[in-house]
Every structure is written in C-alpha cells, then in structure tokens.
Design a protein around this motif. Structure first.
Motif, PDB file in Angstrom:
ATOM      1  N   LYS A 175       5.322   2.400  -2.314  1.00 40.01           N
ATOM      2  CA  LYS A 175       4.185   3.256  -1.996  1.00 40.01           C
ATOM      3  C   LYS A 175       3.155   3.278  -3.122  1.00 40.01           C
ATOM      4  N   ALA A 176       3.635   3.344  -4.365  1.00 36.25           N
ATOM      5  CA  ALA A 176       2.723   3.454  -5.511  1.00 36.25           C
ATOM      6  C   ALA A 176       1.807   2.235  -5.601  1.00 36.25           C
ATOM      7  N   ALA A 177       2.349   1.045  -5.350  1.00 38.06           N
ATOM      8  CA  ALA A 177       1.540  -0.178  -5.424  1.00 38.06           C
ATOM      9  C   ALA A 177       0.481  -0.199  -4.323  1.00 38.06           C
ATOM     10  N   VAL A 178       0.877   0.209  -3.116  1.00 39.01           N
ATOM     11  CA  VAL A 178      -0.066   0.225  -1.996  1.00 39.01           C
ATOM     12  C   VAL A 178      -1.175   1.243  -2.250  1.00 39.01           C
ATOM     13  N   LYS A 179      -0.784   2.433  -2.698  1.00 42.33           N
ATOM     14  CA  LYS A 179      -1.781   3.471  -2.974  1.00 42.33           C
ATOM     15  C   LYS A 179      -2.697   3.067  -4.127  1.00 42.33           C
TER      16      LYS A 179
END
Length: 195
Positions: A175-179
């Motif tokens: 999630k952190a990479a996508v966000k």
C-alpha cells in the motif's frame, strides 16, 4: 430724387463666437467624454483580477483532494481504480492546457485501471496498477520534456515511486508504495499546473 436706403452690415463676430462655442461643445462631447469612457473601461478591466479556474485546475485539485480524503485501500480496489482514473484525467487536462498530445498513451492505462476492480481475488492487481502507472509516467515525461524542463527532478521522483511497485506482490501488501506513487504524481501535476 429717390432716396437710397443703406443698411448697416451686421457684425460677423457674434456668429463666429457661436460657431466656436458649438465646435467646443462638440469637441468636449465626442473627444473628451470618450477619453473618460476609455479610462473607465481600463479601470473596470484592471479592477477585475478574478482568475477563472481552468479544466486542468479543477482536475488536478479533484485528484489531489481524492487521494488526500480516500487513503484507505481495500480488497475491492475501488480506491486504486478511482485514483488512477482521476490521475489520468488530471494528466490529460494538464497536457491539453499546454497543447501536448498524450491521449493515445492513456487509453491502455484506463483499461488497466478498470481491470483491477473486476475480480477482487485476482493476484495481478499490482501488475495492472504498475502498468497503468508506467503509462501515466510516459505521458507525464512527454509533457515535462516539452513544456516543463525545470521539473525533471520531480518527474524522476514519480518514475522512482512507480518502479517501487512490485509485480507479483499483492497490492494490499505494498500500500505504501502505491500511495507514494499517487502522492508524487499529484505533486508533479500540481507543479506543472502552477507554472
């Protein structure tokens, strides 16, 4: 003998004064008053400094507002789908505002964005998000190199963030990479739109 009556000539100067007065009045009415109207129009134009938002302003603001308000990524992938679609719309709007044609690049990205909501259990969502992100980065690169040479560092940040999204890894595990990709793309679009 017959008497000849001689009439005394009327003086011409009163007629000349009357004509000069009429000409002065006409001059004042047409020339002087017209100059006042021009000044008034200029004042009206300079007083109205309201800038109407452009389509690019609206789309970039809508995208940034969406990713700021809706940061929850769930199994249904609605957030990622909507974020990608809004990012595509904002990218198109900025490109159109600076007359850079990128439409062909983004049709595949839209298809990838739509794909991720079809089957929540499909393990290829990260692949599609990354694919769409790479296409968006290509479009942003085209805009940046043609119109915003000073934003190369910001573009590099967006490229780096999309490269951190790993294929074959579940989206919810990264999630952190996508966000981060969504955030950096929004920052780049905002900078482009403000120039």
């Amino acid at each position: 003998m017959a008497e000849i009556k001689i009439k005394k000539k009327q003086p011409i100067w009163p007629w000349l004064l009357l004509l000069a007065g009429i000409l002065a009045g006409l001059y004042y009415f047409f020339v002087y008053d017209e100059n006042d109207a021009i000044v008034d129009k200029k004042e009206l134009v300079t007083e109205d400094t309201t800038v109407m938002p452009t389509v690019a302003d609206e789309k970039v603001a809508e995208y940034n507002q969406f990713i700021a308000d809706n940061s929850e990524m769930d199994l249904d992938h609605e957030f990622s789908n909507n974020a990608l679609l809004k990012l595509i719309a904002a990218t198109e709007a900025v490109a159109n505002s600076v007359n850079v044609d990128i439409n062909a690049d983004l049709d595949t990205a839209r298809a990838d964005a739509d794909y991720i909501t079809k089957d929540p259990m499909d393990g290829n969502h990260a692949n599609k998000i990354k694919s769409a992100g790479e296409i968006i980065v290509q479009a942003l690169t085209k805009v940046q190199t043609q119109k915003f040479e000073n934003l190369s560092t910001e573009l590099s940040d967006v490229k780096s963030s999309v490269n951190k999204i790993q294929n074959e890894t579940l989206t919810l595990e990264q999630k952190a990479a996508v966000k981060d990709f969504f955030k950096r793309a929004g920052e780049l679009l905002t900078n482009m739109n403000q120039q």
